[in-house]
Design a protein around this motif. Structure first.
Motif, PDB file in Angstrom:
ATOM      1  N   LEU A   1       0.843  -1.187   0.000  1.00 16.17           N
ATOM      2  CA  LEU A   1       0.000   0.000   0.000  1.00 16.17           C
ATOM      3  C   LEU A   1       0.878   1.235   0.000  1.00 16.17           C
ATOM      4  O   LEU A   1       2.017   1.191   0.489  1.00 16.17           O
ATOM      5  N   ARG A   2       0.326   2.317  -0.512  1.00 17.43           N
ATOM      6  CA  ARG A   2       1.003   3.607  -0.440  1.00 17.43           C
ATOM      7  C   ARG A   2       0.072   4.584   0.250  1.00 17.43           C
ATOM      8  O   ARG A   2      -1.016   4.877  -0.264  1.00 17.43           O
ATOM      9  N   LEU A   3       0.512   5.093   1.374  1.00 19.45           N
ATOM     10  CA  LEU A   3      -0.264   6.071   2.121  1.00 19.45           C
ATOM     11  C   LEU A   3       0.196   7.475   1.755  1.00 19.45           C
ATOM     12  O   LEU A   3       1.377   7.697   1.469  1.00 19.45           O
ATOM     13  N   SER A   4      -0.744   8.403   1.803  1.00 13.27           N
ATOM     14  CA  SER A   4      -0.426   9.805   1.553  1.00 13.27           C
ATOM     15  C   SER A   4      -0.905  10.648   2.714  1.00 13.27           C
ATOM     16  O   SER A   4      -1.931  10.354   3.333  1.00 13.27           O
ATOM     17  N   CYS A   5      -0.186  11.701   2.974  1.00 13.49           N
ATOM     18  CA  CYS A   5      -0.551  12.662   4.008  1.00 13.49           C
ATOM     19  C   CYS A   5      -0.476  14.044   3.374  1.00 13.49           C
ATOM     20  O   CYS A   5       0.620  14.516   3.059  1.00 13.49           O
ATOM     21  N   ALA A   6      -1.630  14.648   3.187  1.00 12.97           N
ATOM     22  CA  ALA A   6      -1.690  15.961   2.568  1.00 12.97           C
ATOM     23  C   ALA A   6      -1.821  17.030   3.647  1.00 12.97           C
ATOM     24  O   ALA A   6      -2.692  16.942   4.514  1.00 12.97           O
ATOM     25  N   ALA A   7      -0.956  18.020   3.576  1.00 10.31           N
ATOM     26  CA  ALA A   7      -0.992  19.116   4.534  1.00 10.31           C
ATOM     27  C   ALA A   7      -1.703  20.314   3.916  1.00 10.31           C
ATOM     28  O   ALA A   7      -1.567  20.567   2.715  1.00 10.31           O
ATOM     29  N   SER A   8      -2.436  21.044   4.740  1.00  7.50           N
ATOM     30  CA  SER A   8      -3.200  22.183   4.226  1.00  7.50           C
ATOM     31  C   SER A   8      -2.316  23.393   3.987  1.00  7.50           C
ATOM     32  O   SER A   8      -2.747  24.350   3.346  1.00  7.50           O
TER      33      SER A   8
ATOM     34  N   ASP B   1       7.306  15.373  -0.349  1.00  5.76           N
ATOM     35  CA  ASP B   1       7.335  16.302  -1.465  1.00  5.76           C
ATOM     36  C   ASP B   1       6.900  17.649  -0.905  1.00  5.76           C
ATOM     37  O   ASP B   1       5.708  17.918  -0.792  1.00  5.76           O
ATOM     38  N   ASN B   2       7.875  18.458  -0.570  1.00  9.73           N
ATOM     39  CA  ASN B   2       7.536  19.741   0.059  1.00  9.73           C
ATOM     40  C   ASN B   2       6.752  20.639  -0.889  1.00  9.73           C
ATOM     41  O   ASN B   2       5.917  21.426  -0.453  1.00  9.73           O
ATOM     42  N   ALA B   3       7.022  20.536  -2.168  1.00 10.65           N
ATOM     43  CA  ALA B   3       6.299  21.368  -3.133  1.00 10.65           C
ATOM     44  C   ALA B   3       4.813  21.016  -3.151  1.00 10.65           C
ATOM     45  O   ALA B   3       3.949  21.886  -3.329  1.00 10.65           O
ATOM     46  N   LYS B   4       4.520  19.738  -2.978  1.00  7.53           N
ATOM     47  CA  LYS B   4       3.133  19.289  -2.954  1.00  7.53           C
ATOM     48  C   LYS B   4       2.596  19.175  -1.540  1.00  7.53           C
ATOM     49  O   LYS B   4       1.469  18.736  -1.338  1.00  7.53           O
ATOM     50  N   THR B   5       3.411  19.572  -0.583  1.00 10.10           N
ATOM     51  CA  THR B   5       3.036  19.500   0.834  1.00 10.10           C
ATOM     52  C   THR B   5       2.474  18.136   1.197  1.00 10.10           C
ATOM     53  O   THR B   5       1.419  18.021   1.851  1.00 10.10           O
ATOM     54  N   THR B   6       3.160  17.104   0.765  1.00 11.33           N
ATOM     55  CA  THR B   6       2.669  15.747   0.991  1.00 11.33           C
ATOM     56  C   THR B   6       3.793  14.851   1.494  1.00 11.33           C
ATOM     57  O   THR B   6       4.941  14.971   1.055  1.00 11.33           O
ATOM     58  N   VAL B   7       3.428  13.976   2.393  1.00 13.48           N
ATOM     59  CA  VAL B   7       4.342  12.963   2.891  1.00 13.48           C
ATOM     60  C   VAL B   7       3.749  11.595   2.527  1.00 13.48           C
ATOM     61  O   VAL B   7       2.544  11.390   2.658  1.00 13.48           O
ATOM     62  N   TYR B   8       4.596  10.684   2.086  1.00 11.34           N
ATOM     63  CA  TYR B   8       4.142   9.375   1.638  1.00 11.34           C
ATOM     64  C   TYR B   8       4.750   8.271   2.495  1.00 11.34           C
ATOM     65  O   TYR B   8       5.819   8.435   3.089  1.00 11.34           O
ATOM     66  N   LEU B   9       4.073   7.141   2.503  1.00 10.13           N
ATOM     67  CA  LEU B   9       4.618   5.945   3.136  1.00 10.13           C
ATOM     68  C   LEU B   9       4.319   4.755   2.230  1.00 10.13           C
ATOM     69  O   LEU B   9       3.165   4.355   2.088  1.00 10.13           O
ATOM     70  N   GLN B  10       5.351   4.231   1.608  1.00  8.20           N
ATOM     71  CA  GLN B  10       5.237   3.028   0.793  1.00  8.20           C
ATOM     72  C   GLN B  10       5.428   1.824   1.700  1.00  8.20           C
ATOM     73  O   GLN B  10       6.469   1.707   2.358  1.00  8.20           O
ATOM     74  N   MET B  11       4.453   0.952   1.724  1.00  3.69           N
ATOM     75  CA  MET B  11       4.510  -0.213   2.609  1.00  3.69           C
ATOM     76  C   MET B  11       4.470  -1.481   1.768  1.00  3.69           C
ATOM     77  O   MET B  11       3.505  -1.700   1.017  1.00  3.69           O
ATOM     78  N   ASN B  12       5.498  -2.285   1.879  1.00  3.55           N
ATOM     79  CA  ASN B  12       5.598  -3.542   1.127  1.00  3.55           C
ATOM     80  C   ASN B  12       5.650  -4.717   2.102  1.00  3.55           C
ATOM     81  O   ASN B  12       5.924  -4.542   3.290  1.00  3.55           O
ATOM     82  N   SER B  13       5.411  -5.889   1.564  1.00  4.85           N
ATOM     83  CA  SER B  13       5.484  -7.130   2.360  1.00  4.85           C
ATOM     84  C   SER B  13       4.692  -6.983   3.658  1.00  4.85           C
ATOM     85  O   SER B  13       5.189  -7.297   4.749  1.00  4.85           O
ATOM     86  N   LEU B  14       3.484  -6.523   3.539  1.00  6.91           N
ATOM     87  CA  LEU B  14       2.678  -6.247   4.724  1.00  6.91           C
ATOM     88  C   LEU B  14       2.359  -7.520   5.499  1.00  6.91           C
ATOM     89  O   LEU B  14       2.183  -8.603   4.918  1.00  6.91           O
ATOM     90  N   LYS B  15       2.290  -7.353   6.815  1.00  5.66           N
ATOM     91  CA  LYS B  15       2.020  -8.453   7.722  1.00  5.66           C
ATOM     92  C   LYS B  15       0.754  -8.134   8.535  1.00  5.66           C
ATOM     93  O   LYS B  15       0.425  -6.959   8.721  1.00  5.66           O
ATOM     94  N   PRO B  16       0.097  -9.151   9.046  1.00  8.45           N
ATOM     95  CA  PRO B  16      -1.099  -8.884   9.875  1.00  8.45           C
ATOM     96  C   PRO B  16      -0.812  -7.933  11.040  1.00  8.45           C
ATOM     97  O   PRO B  16      -1.668  -7.136  11.414  1.00  8.45           O
ATOM     98  N   GLU B  17       0.391  -8.020  11.592  1.00 11.23           N
ATOM     99  CA  GLU B  17       0.732  -7.144  12.711  1.00 11.23           C
ATOM    100  C   GLU B  17       0.923  -5.693  12.303  1.00 11.23           C
ATOM    101  O   GLU B  17       1.100  -4.825  13.164  1.00 11.23           O
TER     102      GLU B  17
END
Length: 117
Positions: A18-25, A72-88
């Motif tokens: 999954l790839r999570l995004s965090c958009a700042a206002s 990406d400071n220009a887009k005011t966004t922080v991302y989290l790429q998550m691979n090999s995800l586990k139930p925990e």
């Protein structure tokens, strides 16, 4: 004040990504350290990844080599790429400041990540 909106969470099978995004206002350029946190049911919120303006990254042992944080400071966004995800990895994920001073912006609503076995 900057507000944070997280998105990208979903229900996935173990081993998925999954790839999570965090958009700042507003601008996050002045915020040196941003991080991703997670809170599993019945547990305290924990910091899993952090990134500085200079690109320095740190990860919790439990996610190292599987997660990648970027910003990406220009887009005011922080991302989290998550691979090999586990139930925990199942938790609500949030982004926020992650500096040593402990100051935080108001928490967003988070995004739910559920990993099925």
């Amino acid at each position: 004040q900057v507000q944070l909106v997280e998105s990208g969470g979903a229900l996935v099978q173990a081993g998925g990504s999954l790839r999570l995004s965090c958009a700042a206002s507003g601008s996050i350029f002045s915020i040196n350290v941003m991080g991703w946190y997670r809170q599993a049911p019945g547990k305290q919120r924990e910091l899993v990844a952090r990134i500085t303006n200079g690109g320095g990254r740190n990860y919790a042992d439990s996610v190292r080599d599987r997660y990648t944080i970027s910003r990406d400071n220009a887009k005011t966004t922080v991302y989290l790429q998550m691979n090999s995800l586990k139930p925990e990895d199942t938790a609500v994920y949030y982004c926020n400041k992650a500096d040593a001073y402990g100051t935080r912006l108001p928490w967003g609503q988070g995004t739910q990540v559920t990993v099925s076995s």
